[in-house]
Every structure is written in structure tokens, then in C-alpha cells.
Design an enzyme around this catalytic site. Structure first.
Site, mmCIF file in Angstrom:
data_model
loop_
_atom_site.group_PDB
_atom_site.id
_atom_site.type_symbol
_atom_site.label_atom_id
_atom_site.label_comp_id
_atom_site.label_asym_id
_atom_site.label_seq_id
_atom_site.Cartn_x
_atom_site.Cartn_y
_atom_site.Cartn_z
ATOM 1 N N GLU A 92 47.567 -122.852 26.430
ATOM 2 C CA GLU A 92 47.374 -122.331 27.794
ATOM 3 C C GLU A 92 48.634 -121.744 28.407
ATOM 4 O OE1 GLU A 92 45.958 -125.054 26.652
ATOM 5 O OE2 GLU A 92 43.878 -125.123 27.320
ATOM 6 N N GLU A 133 40.223 -129.590 23.893
ATOM 7 C CA GLU A 133 39.838 -130.504 24.986
ATOM 8 C C GLU A 133 38.414 -131.040 24.774
ATOM 9 O OE1 GLU A 133 41.124 -127.530 27.932
ATOM 10 O OE2 GLU A 133 42.157 -129.192 28.914
ATOM 11 N N ALA A 145 38.464 -121.911 26.196
ATOM 12 C CA ALA A 145 37.595 -121.404 27.258
ATOM 13 C C ALA A 145 37.573 -119.885 27.121
ATOM 14 C CB ALA A 145 38.154 -121.809 28.611
ATOM 15 N N GLY A 190 40.447 -125.179 25.502
ATOM 16 C CA GLY A 190 39.216 -125.896 25.841
ATOM 17 C C GLY A 190 38.491 -126.436 24.607
HETATM 18 N N1 COA Z 1 38.274 -116.344 24.981
HETATM 19 C C1 COA Z 1 37.630 -115.161 24.829
HETATM 20 N N2 COA Z 1 37.566 -114.498 23.688
HETATM 21 C C2 COA Z 1 38.170 -115.048 22.623
HETATM 22 C C3 COA Z 1 38.863 -116.266 22.698
HETATM 23 C C4 COA Z 1 38.897 -116.931 23.952
HETATM 24 N N3 COA Z 1 39.505 -118.103 24.113
HETATM 25 N N4 COA Z 1 39.395 -116.553 21.474
HETATM 26 C C5 COA Z 1 39.017 -115.548 20.679
HETATM 27 N N5 COA Z 1 38.282 -114.644 21.365
HETATM 28 C C6 COA Z 1 37.689 -113.408 20.859
HETATM 29 C C7 COA Z 1 38.740 -112.320 20.691
HETATM 30 O O1 COA Z 1 38.997 -111.682 21.910
HETATM 31 C C8 COA Z 1 38.049 -111.432 19.674
HETATM 32 O O2 COA Z 1 37.062 -110.669 20.344
HETATM 33 P P1 COA Z 1 36.923 -109.071 20.033
HETATM 34 O O3 COA Z 1 36.581 -109.023 18.570
HETATM 35 O O4 COA Z 1 35.788 -108.653 20.932
HETATM 36 O O5 COA Z 1 38.253 -108.463 20.348
HETATM 37 C C9 COA Z 1 37.299 -112.424 18.777
HETATM 38 O O6 COA Z 1 37.167 -113.607 19.551
HETATM 39 C C10 COA Z 1 38.038 -112.759 17.506
HETATM 40 O O7 COA Z 1 39.352 -113.207 17.855
HETATM 41 P P2 COA Z 1 40.693 -112.543 17.273
HETATM 42 O O8 COA Z 1 41.791 -112.838 18.265
HETATM 43 O O9 COA Z 1 40.468 -111.129 16.901
HETATM 44 O O10 COA Z 1 40.884 -113.423 15.935
HETATM 45 P P3 COA Z 1 42.255 -113.722 15.184
HETATM 46 O O11 COA Z 1 41.860 -114.343 13.885
HETATM 47 O O12 COA Z 1 43.141 -112.536 15.179
HETATM 48 O O13 COA Z 1 42.977 -114.851 16.092
HETATM 49 C C11 COA Z 1 43.086 -116.840 17.444
HETATM 50 C C12 COA Z 1 42.406 -116.117 16.249
HETATM 51 C C13 COA Z 1 42.307 -118.128 17.662
HETATM 52 C C14 COA Z 1 44.549 -117.164 17.086
HETATM 53 C C15 COA Z 1 43.040 -115.939 18.706
HETATM 54 O O14 COA Z 1 41.705 -115.509 18.874
HETATM 55 C C16 COA Z 1 43.490 -116.601 19.976
HETATM 56 O O15 COA Z 1 44.685 -116.775 20.191
HETATM 57 N N6 COA Z 1 42.532 -116.949 20.872
HETATM 58 C C17 COA Z 1 42.806 -117.495 22.173
HETATM 59 C C18 COA Z 1 43.243 -118.920 22.073
HETATM 60 C C19 COA Z 1 43.580 -119.449 23.458
HETATM 61 O O16 COA Z 1 44.527 -119.047 24.093
HETATM 62 N N7 COA Z 1 42.758 -120.386 23.912
HETATM 63 C C20 COA Z 1 42.965 -121.048 25.170
HETATM 64 C C21 COA Z 1 42.142 -120.430 26.224
HETATM 65 S S1 COA Z 1 42.366 -121.277 27.760
#
Ligand code: COA
Length: 258
Positions: free
Chosen positions: A135, A115, A66, A112
Site C-alpha cells: 500500500e 488482509e 483491493a 487486501g
Molecule cells: N487493482 C486493480 N487492478 C489490478 C490490481 C489491483 N489491485 N492488481 C492487478 N490489477 C490488474 C492490472 O491493472 C492488469 O489489468 P489490465 O490488464 O487491464 O491492465 C491486470 O490486473 C493484470 O495485472 P498486471 O499488473 O498486468 O500483472 P503483472 O504480472 O505485470 O503484475 C502484480 C502483477 C501483482 C505485481 C501487479 O498487478 C500489482 O502490483 N498489482 C497491484 C498490487 C497492489 O498494489 N495491491 C494493493 C492494492 S491496495
């Protein structure tokens, strides 16, 4: 259909919906959830669409969760509404959809995103995929059915391990756990998903709808579980840990929980 965050391609009685926010790793914001609901409702009513495939755009992510930036300032009531509305518009909607929905997981399927894949009827993952419910690292719990559907798919023990550790698993592990049905190379993912969709599309559409209803009926106990999930998800929004978790994500640092 006027869709900002989705691409739709139709061929051979199958529709492919591609979630198209690659710069945010296809994170599900409210607009995308509403568009998915609208697109699926339209495809449901089209006689020449028999099966739907959902995938993510780009090489990196199916859906990375999400959209954290949208809900980091929410309180308890808004948190509950977020979960209830999402479940209603998208996750339950897909689970009960009368046509088969296949998730073609092409990279990260987190929070999400996993999910969403779990709400689909079948999951096919490319071998670069990473799946998890992170989460709790945000001071939250899964709020789009993850606490219920993960346990149904992999059993209570493995579900609790995944949710409590927040660890990501590989596509091969997901296959061994029964979380995905098949694993393919990245190049072959859409061909394998399309071949499965086309083999389903040949079958009786009324029988497909009946089969989905009958299988779902065996899991109807989950309503109580989903209600508890919504309530517990909402409560998380009243905690200091949630503020710290989401702030740390935005500031790109590790959270410090009390
Ligand atoms: N919500 C909002 N933005 C998100 C996102 C999310 N769930 N997941 C990734 N993004 C965004 C990042 O903020 C980043 O944006 P920016 O370039 O404007 O800073 C962009 O997507 C790229 O992500 P980034 O984190 O730089 O890539 P990465 O390769 O270093 O890491 C992940 C990849 C998937 C490990 C990492 O993005 C992550 O942990 N995301 C969240 C996962 C999460 O907790 N999901 C559950 C949400 S309830």
C-alpha cells in the site's frame, strides 16, 4: 445465489469459494466484497456446510489487492468509509465467522488479498505464492485490518518491515515467519486444504465456534488498532502522494513521491 464474481463448490460438508476475476488478478472490488459477504452469510446458515475454503481463480493470483481503479478518485471521507465498510462486511466478518475459514493461497496475496488471507483462521500457500502489503507504494496504508493482523501473526518488527518496505515475501519465508501454516506445491494446494477442512468438519461444530470465539477474545484489544487504521487510511486519501501513487499504477510507471 446470483454471484458474478465467485464460484462455489460444495462437497463432504466443506464449501470452496473461488474468487473469479482472473483478468484483474482477482482484485477485490466492491461487488466482490458484497458477494463474499452474502455467500458466507448463506453458508453460515447451512447445516451441511461445516468449513469454508477461500481461494483465487487461475494460476497466478489469490487476490492482488483491493481494486485500485475503484478508489483512485476517492477523498478522505470516502476512504474511511471504504475501510470501515470492507472491514465490517468481510474482514471482521470472516475473523468472527463461527465455522473455520481456510485461505488456500494460490499465487499473489497482496494488499487486501493478504488482509483477506490474514482474516481467515488458517492459511495454506502454494510454493509460487508471493505475499506483501504494498500500500505505501500507492501513498496508502493497509485499510482492511492489515496493520493489526500482520503484527499479531508475525510480530511488530517483521510487520513493520513488510509494511514499510512494501516488499513481497515468498511462501517459504511466510512459513518461517508464521504468516502461513503450510506450504504445498501448486498441484497439491487444494488437496491439502480440503484434507484439513475435512478433518475439521468431523469435529463438533459448536466446539469449533466456541474455539474461534475464545481465541479471538484474546486479541480483542485490536478494536482500537482497527479504528486508528481506518482513520489513518482515510487521511491518506487527502495527500498528493496518494494521487501520484494510484495515477502511477494506472499509467504503469513508478511513482515519484515528494
Ligand atoms: N487493482 C486493480 N487492478 C489490478 C490490481 C489491483 N489491485 N492488481 C492487478 N490489477 C490488474 C492490472 O491493472 C492488469 O489489468 P489490465 O490488464 O487491464 O491492465 C491486470 O490486473 C493484470 O495485472 P498486471 O499488473 O498486468 O500483472 P503483472 O504480472 O505485470 O503484475 C502484480 C502483477 C501483482 C505485481 C501487479 O498487478 C500489482 O502490483 N498489482 C497491484 C498490487 C497492489 O498494489 N495491491 C494493493 C492494492 S491496495
Amino acid at each position: 445465489m446470483n454471484l458474478k464474481n465467485l464460484l462455489i463448490h460444495k462437497a463432504n460438508r466443506c464449501a470452496v469459494i473461488t474468487i473469479n476475476r482472473p483478468e484483474k488478478l482477482n482484485a477485490l472490488n466492491t461487488a466482490t466484497i458484497e458477494e463474499l459477504n452474502r455467500a458466507l452469510a448463506t453458508l453460515r446458515d447451512e447445516a451441511d456446510t461445516r468449513v469454508v475454503i477461500i481461494t483465487g481463480s487461475g494460476q497466478k493470483a489469490f487476490v492482488a489487492g483491493a481494486d485500485i481503479s475503484e478508489f483512485s478518485s476517492f477523498g478522505i471521507e470516502e476512504g474511511k468509509q471504504l475501510a470501515a465498510k470492507g472491514q465490517n462486511l468481510l474482514f471482521d466478518f470472516i475473523e468472527q465467522y463461527p465455522k473455520p475459514v481456510i485461505a488456500a493461497i494460490n499465487g499473489y496475496a497482496l494488499g487486501g488479498g493478504l488482509e483477506l488471507a490474514m482474516a481467515c483462521h488458517v492459511r495454506i500457500a502454494s510454493n509460487n505464492s508471493r505475499l506483501g502489503l504494498p500500500e505505501v507504494t500507492l501513498g496508502l496504508i493497509p485499510g482492511y485490518g492489515g496493520t493489526q493482523r500482520l503484527a499479531q501473526l508475525v510480530g511488530k518488527g517483521k510487520a513493520l518491515e513488510m509494511i514499510l518496505t512494501a516488499a513481497m515475501i515468498t511462501a517459504e519465508e511466510a512459513l518461517a515467519w508464521g504468516l502461513v501454516n503450510r506450504v504445498t506445491s501448486q498441484e497439491e494446494l487444494m488437496d491439502v486444504a480440503t484434507a484439513m477442512a475435512e478433518s475439521m468438519a468431523k469435529n463438533s461444530s459448536t466446539a469449533l465456534a466456541s474455539a474461534i470465539r475464545a481465541v479471538n477474545a484474546g486479541y480483542s484489544y485490536q478494536r482500537t488498532g482497527l479504528d486508528v487504521e481506518i482513520s489513518e487510511f482515510g487521511k491518506c486519501f487527502g495527500t498528493e502522494d496518494f494521487r501520484e501513487g494510484t495515477t502511477a499504477f494506472t499509467e504503469k510507471r513508478k511513482p515519484k513521491f515528494s
